[in-house]
Structures are given as C-alpha cells and as structure tokens.
Scaffold this active site. Sequence first.
Site, PDB file in Angstrom:
ATOM      1  N   HIS A  99      -5.646  12.739   3.768  1.00 52.42           N
ATOM      2  CA  HIS A  99      -5.170  13.299   2.649  1.00 52.42           C
ATOM      3  C   HIS A  99      -5.688  14.575   2.285  1.00 52.42           C
ATOM      4  O   HIS A  99      -5.266  15.031   1.050  1.00 52.42           O
ATOM      5  CB  HIS A  99      -7.182  11.854   2.071  1.00 52.42           C
ATOM      6  CG  HIS A  99      -7.382  10.878   1.749  1.00 52.42           C
ATOM      7  ND1 HIS A  99      -6.280  10.099   2.944  1.00 52.42           N
ATOM      8  CD2 HIS A  99      -6.725   9.933   0.507  1.00 52.42           C
ATOM      9  CE1 HIS A  99      -6.587   9.038   2.359  1.00 52.42           C
ATOM     10  NE2 HIS A  99      -6.473   8.901   0.906  1.00 52.42           N
ATOM     11  N   LYS A 146       2.755  14.557 -16.184  1.00 52.93           N
ATOM     12  CA  LYS A 146       3.817  13.066 -15.642  1.00 52.93           C
ATOM     13  C   LYS A 146       3.088  12.504 -14.098  1.00 52.93           C
ATOM     14  O   LYS A 146       4.742  13.428 -13.358  1.00 52.93           O
ATOM     15  CB  LYS A 146       4.835  13.691 -16.377  1.00 52.93           C
ATOM     16  CG  LYS A 146       5.861  12.456 -16.309  1.00 52.93           C
ATOM     17  CD  LYS A 146       6.873  13.070 -17.334  1.00 52.93           C
ATOM     18  CE  LYS A 146       8.216  11.876 -17.559  1.00 52.93           C
ATOM     19  NZ  LYS A 146       7.875  10.381 -18.232  1.00 52.93           N
ATOM     20  N   GLU A 178      -0.198   4.638 -25.764  1.00 53.94           N
ATOM     21  CA  GLU A 178       0.955   4.729 -25.928  1.00 53.94           C
ATOM     22  C   GLU A 178       2.183   3.561 -25.136  1.00 53.94           C
ATOM     23  O   GLU A 178       0.644   2.322 -24.804  1.00 53.94           O
ATOM     24  CB  GLU A 178       1.528   5.517 -25.317  1.00 53.94           C
ATOM     25  CG  GLU A 178       1.210   6.366 -23.571  1.00 53.94           C
ATOM     26  CD  GLU A 178       1.263   7.597 -22.901  1.00 53.94           C
ATOM     27  OE1 GLU A 178       2.309   8.289 -24.022  1.00 53.94           O
ATOM     28  OE2 GLU A 178       0.981   7.964 -22.201  1.00 53.94           O
TER      29      GLU A 178
END
Length: 284
Positions: A99, A146, A178
């Site tokens: 990680h 995004k 959305e």
Amino acid sequence: MNIVYLNGEYLPADKAKISVFDRGFLFGDSVYEVIPFYQGVGFRLTEHLARLEYSLRALQIQTCQDWEAILNLLVSQNGGGNLSVYLQITRGAGDSRSHRYGDDLSPTVFACCTPIKDIYTAGPDDIVPMKVIVTADLRWHRCDVKSTCLLPNIMVVHQAQAQDADEALMMRDGKLTEGSSCNVFIVLQGVIYTPKRGSEILGGTTRELIMQLADEHAIPSQEVDIDYEMLKTADEVWISSSTRGVVPVIEIDGDQVGDGEKGPLWSTMFELFIRYQQKLMTGE
Ligand code: PDD
C-alpha cells in the site's frame, strides 16, 4: 492496425505489456481521461488536459509530459478520423505489492483509441434518447478526481443493463449527483438545472460547455440540489459526456419524462453544440 502508446513507445496493442506490480492494476492508483477526436482534431483538448493535471495533482502523481504531442501522434498513427482517445496514468510499479509507496516510482502512461461516430455531423434525428434508472451513489467523496477506481460505476451501469436501461443516475443523501459516466441536467419551466460542482461529481467538460452555451444564448441555467421528486417531475432530462454529447432521457425508473419525446430545449442545445463544433473545425 490498433496502435497504442505505452511509456514513450507506439506499438501494436498485443505487444504492449505492463508490470503485474503496477499500482494502477493492483490498487486503481491512477487517473484517466477520455477525449474525442473528430477528423483527427482533439475536441476541447485543453479542458481535458487541464482536468488531467488537476487529477494528477490531487493524487500527487508527478509527471511532466507533452500530452498534446503524444495524443496527436497516436491519433495519426491510428489513421486520424473520429476516435475516442483513452489516456491513463498510473503511479507506476514498485517491486512488490505494498500500500505504501516511495517517491522513486516512474508513472506508467498508456493511451489507446476507439473509433466513434461524429455526433456533431449527425442530425438530431440520429440521436437515440435514453432510458435510465436511479440508484444509490456508492462512490468515494473525491468524485471530482477522474480516478480509475470505477467499481461502483460499473456496478450501477450493470444494474441499469439488467433493467433494460441505458444509464444509471445516482443519488447521495437525497441529492442527484451524476450518471455512471456522465453529468445530468433537468429542465423545469424553461430553466436548465444541474447539480452543483464539488467533490461529489466530476466537473465534466461537456457540462461546462452546456453551461457556457446556455449563458451565451441567454438560456437561464442554475446549479442546484436536485431531489428525486424534482427529477421525476422535470419537463426534460439530459445527460452529457464527451463521447455522447448531450442526450435526452425519455424514461426514468420505467416512467416517461415529460411527454416522452426529445424536448424543445434539448433540440436548441443540440443545435448550439453543432454550431460550436463547426466553428472549432473551420476555425471561424
Ligand atoms: N466519462 N461524470 C462521470 C462520472 C464521468 O465518467 C464522465 C465522463 C462525465 C462527463 O465528463 P466529460 O463531459 O468531460 O466527458 C461525468 C467518460 C466519457 C468515461 O468514463 O468514459
């Protein structure tokens, strides 16, 4: 031939390989853009690249590249024309799965193309209206980035598909956010409404264009909270995205929107889109 771009090379898709330790693959630790090219020319490329830089900065992925040159060459290597370009940048690959990451990683840059229709040379009759469902927004609270962590988006669009619908619109805390891969607009008594921009939605480049065109043509528009009731009683509902443009929604959760036809304000907006595109292409 399907030529893709990977880390400085242009090569056939089946020759492109990434590491099994790439963090994009293991963790979805990456960002992306989808940019339409019409007749070989990027549509709102500047806006897409600005959003890409925003996403990279948000995740602190450091890379400095001439994106425009990379994409233009990829498009011409694929024959130009009407293509949707997918560009993904991952944080890179370590030498094991962890990680944690150091600052020595070199980002992986991948881009490929898919043929698309030029929605802007189509007439309004060629636009197929959509049916949508409304479902819970299960995503994180940085939807303005995004990122390629798209599992909730995939789950809701699959849910839509199972109900014979084309898209899923999502609601969080009683408010419309959305679609799985699009922004959403409603029209009530001649006013265009869309959910407020913030970390719960993506700042769509097409959304921005719709607001700009509305402004320029004195069509009233407003960013507001939209609840289910408002959505279901709207005269018109539209979705927007780069590859789909602005598309009317005629059914929500099995019920007809307005009179069940493409709405008059949608026709006006679609017309304004076509004119905007023609201006861009002819440079007038
Ligand atoms: N999707 N909201 C989400 C969640 C999206 O994924 C997208 C774009 C949009 C619209 O943004 P734009 O108008 O800039 O395309 C809104 C792309 C097309 C995709 O994921 O394929």
